[in-house]
Design a protein around this motif. Structure first.
Motif, short mmCIF file in Angstrom:
data_model
loop_
_atom_site.label_atom_id
_atom_site.label_comp_id
_atom_site.label_asym_id
_atom_site.label_seq_id
_atom_site.Cartn_x
_atom_site.Cartn_y
_atom_site.Cartn_z
N MET A 1 0.79 -1.10 -0.10
CA MET A 1 0.08 -0.13 0.10
C MET A 1 0.99 1.09 -0.06
N SER A 2 0.48 2.31 -0.67
CA SER A 2 1.10 3.29 -0.68
C SER A 2 0.79 4.34 0.65
N GLN A 3 1.45 5.50 0.72
CA GLN A 3 1.24 6.11 1.79
C GLN A 3 -0.25 6.65 1.54
N LYS A 4 -0.59 7.07 0.50
CA LYS A 4 -1.79 7.75 0.03
C LYS A 4 -3.03 6.54 0.46
N GLU A 5 -2.80 5.41 0.00
CA GLU A 5 -3.82 4.44 0.29
C GLU A 5 -3.84 4.07 1.73
N HIS A 6 -2.86 4.23 2.35
CA HIS A 6 -3.07 4.03 3.90
C HIS A 6 -3.84 5.08 4.55
N LEU A 7 -3.82 6.35 4.14
CA LEU A 7 -4.42 7.56 4.73
C LEU A 7 -6.01 7.20 4.34
N GLU A 8 -6.30 6.75 2.81
CA GLU A 8 -7.58 6.64 2.50
C GLU A 8 -8.05 5.53 3.35
N LEU A 9 -7.34 4.56 3.82
CA LEU A 9 -7.83 3.41 4.86
C LEU A 9 -8.23 4.30 6.22
N LEU A 10 -7.58 5.11 6.76
CA LEU A 10 -7.76 5.88 7.75
C LEU A 10 -8.88 6.53 7.94
N ALA A 11 -9.03 7.34 6.63
CA ALA A 11 -10.16 8.05 6.26
C ALA A 11 -11.41 7.28 6.70
N THR A 12 -11.48 6.21 5.86
CA THR A 12 -12.53 5.28 6.07
C THR A 12 -12.71 4.80 7.49
N TYR A 13 -11.55 4.15 8.09
CA TYR A 13 -11.86 3.78 9.24
C TYR A 13 -12.34 4.95 10.27
N ASN A 14 -12.06 6.11 10.16
CA ASN A 14 -12.66 7.02 10.84
C ASN A 14 -14.08 7.21 10.75
N GLN A 15 -14.63 7.29 9.56
CA GLN A 15 -16.07 7.39 9.04
C GLN A 15 -16.73 6.21 9.81
N TRP A 16 -16.07 5.08 9.62
CA TRP A 16 -16.68 3.72 9.96
C TRP A 16 -16.97 3.70 11.60
N MET A 17 -16.04 4.31 12.34
CA MET A 17 -15.94 4.30 13.79
C MET A 17 -16.71 5.43 14.28
N ASN A 18 -16.93 6.52 13.62
CA ASN A 18 -17.60 7.51 14.05
C ASN A 18 -19.00 7.13 13.85
N ALA A 19 -19.64 6.38 12.69
CA ALA A 19 -20.88 5.97 12.68
C ALA A 19 -21.23 4.79 13.73
N LYS A 20 -20.42 3.95 14.10
CA LYS A 20 -20.58 3.15 15.12
C LYS A 20 -20.53 3.90 16.81
N ILE A 21 -19.84 4.67 16.82
CA ILE A 21 -19.96 5.50 18.07
C ILE A 21 -21.34 6.21 18.22
N TYR A 22 -21.69 6.97 17.22
CA TYR A 22 -22.84 7.70 17.14
C TYR A 22 -23.99 6.86 17.25
N GLU A 23 -24.16 5.65 16.58
CA GLU A 23 -25.12 4.81 16.76
C GLU A 23 -25.39 4.28 18.12
N ALA A 24 -24.32 3.82 18.74
CA ALA A 24 -24.06 3.45 20.29
C ALA A 24 -24.81 4.68 21.10
N ALA A 25 -24.18 5.80 20.80
CA ALA A 25 -24.75 6.93 21.86
C ALA A 25 -26.32 7.26 21.55
N GLU A 26 -26.67 6.90 20.63
CA GLU A 26 -28.22 7.00 20.18
C GLU A 26 -29.01 6.24 21.18
N ARG A 27 -28.31 5.06 21.85
CA ARG A 27 -29.15 4.17 22.59
C ARG A 27 -29.37 4.85 24.06
N LEU A 28 -28.42 5.90 24.27
CA LEU A 28 -28.72 6.33 25.57
C LEU A 28 -29.55 7.62 25.70
#
Length: 180
Positions: A1-28
């Motif tokens: 993977m190139s440096q750019k591809e690693h950063l794209e993976l981190l951006a995707t991870y960021n979006q995925w994790m934010n969705a999970k965190i916010y969905e979990a927070a909605e349960r409270l």
């Protein structure tokens, strides 16, 4: 993977994790989201706001990079946060909407970066006015690491409130490879 591809993976991870965190927070209930839990930013909502504030501060700095001015213009046009603990949104619904929008901006922006862009030096001032000159790619690693650090805090606060967010490992998004 190139440096750019690693950063794209981190951006995707960021979006995925934010969705999970916010969905979990909605349960409270709302009262549980604003309850002071002794965390650095007090509550779950306070910590989620901090992540958004810090992202906006960094993205506004990144928007000064010549290759990013157009892609990050909508972020650059947002009002400047006034402090790292500013509550930009006092309800989860509005915060979620802004988070989702910002995550789409991050995905699009990282997708448009080139390897040459990543090697540039970015000059900026921190929130105390202290100047910095650092390699752009390294600042992006800090940007994504900062999010992960505070999402880990939110994950703990949610767990303490009885909400499980499930798998959080970056490993879940790293594709399997075939051996040569």
């Amino acid at each position: 993977m190139s440096q750019k591809e690693h950063l794209e993976l981190l951006a995707t991870y960021n979006q995925w994790m934010n969705a999970k965190i916010y969905e979990a927070a909605e349960r409270l209930p709302a009262a549980d989201l604003v309850k002071d839990r002794g965390a650095f930013f007090g509550s779950i909502l306070g910590t989620l706001n901090h992540i958004l504030v810090a992202d906006m501060i960094w993205l506004k700095r990144f928007a000064t990079h010549p290759a990013c001015q157009h892609t990050l213009q909508a972020v650059a046009d947002l009002p400047d946060p006034t402090s790292l603990d500013q509550l930009l949104f006092e309800d989860l619904g509005s915060l979620t909407e802004q988070r989702n929008w910002l995550d789409r901006q991050i995905i699009r922006w990282v997708g448009e970066l080139s390897e040459d862009d990543l090697g540039a030096i970015l000059s900026y001032r921190n929130t105390k006015g202290i100047p910095g000159n650092k390699r752009f790619a390294s600042l992006l690693l800090h940007f994504f690491n900062h999010q992960t650090h505070h999402r880990g805090q939110v994950s703990t606060l949610l767990s303490q409130a009885g909400v499980d967010i499930g798998v959080t490992d970056l490993l879940a998004l790293i594709p399997e490879e075939t051996q040569a």
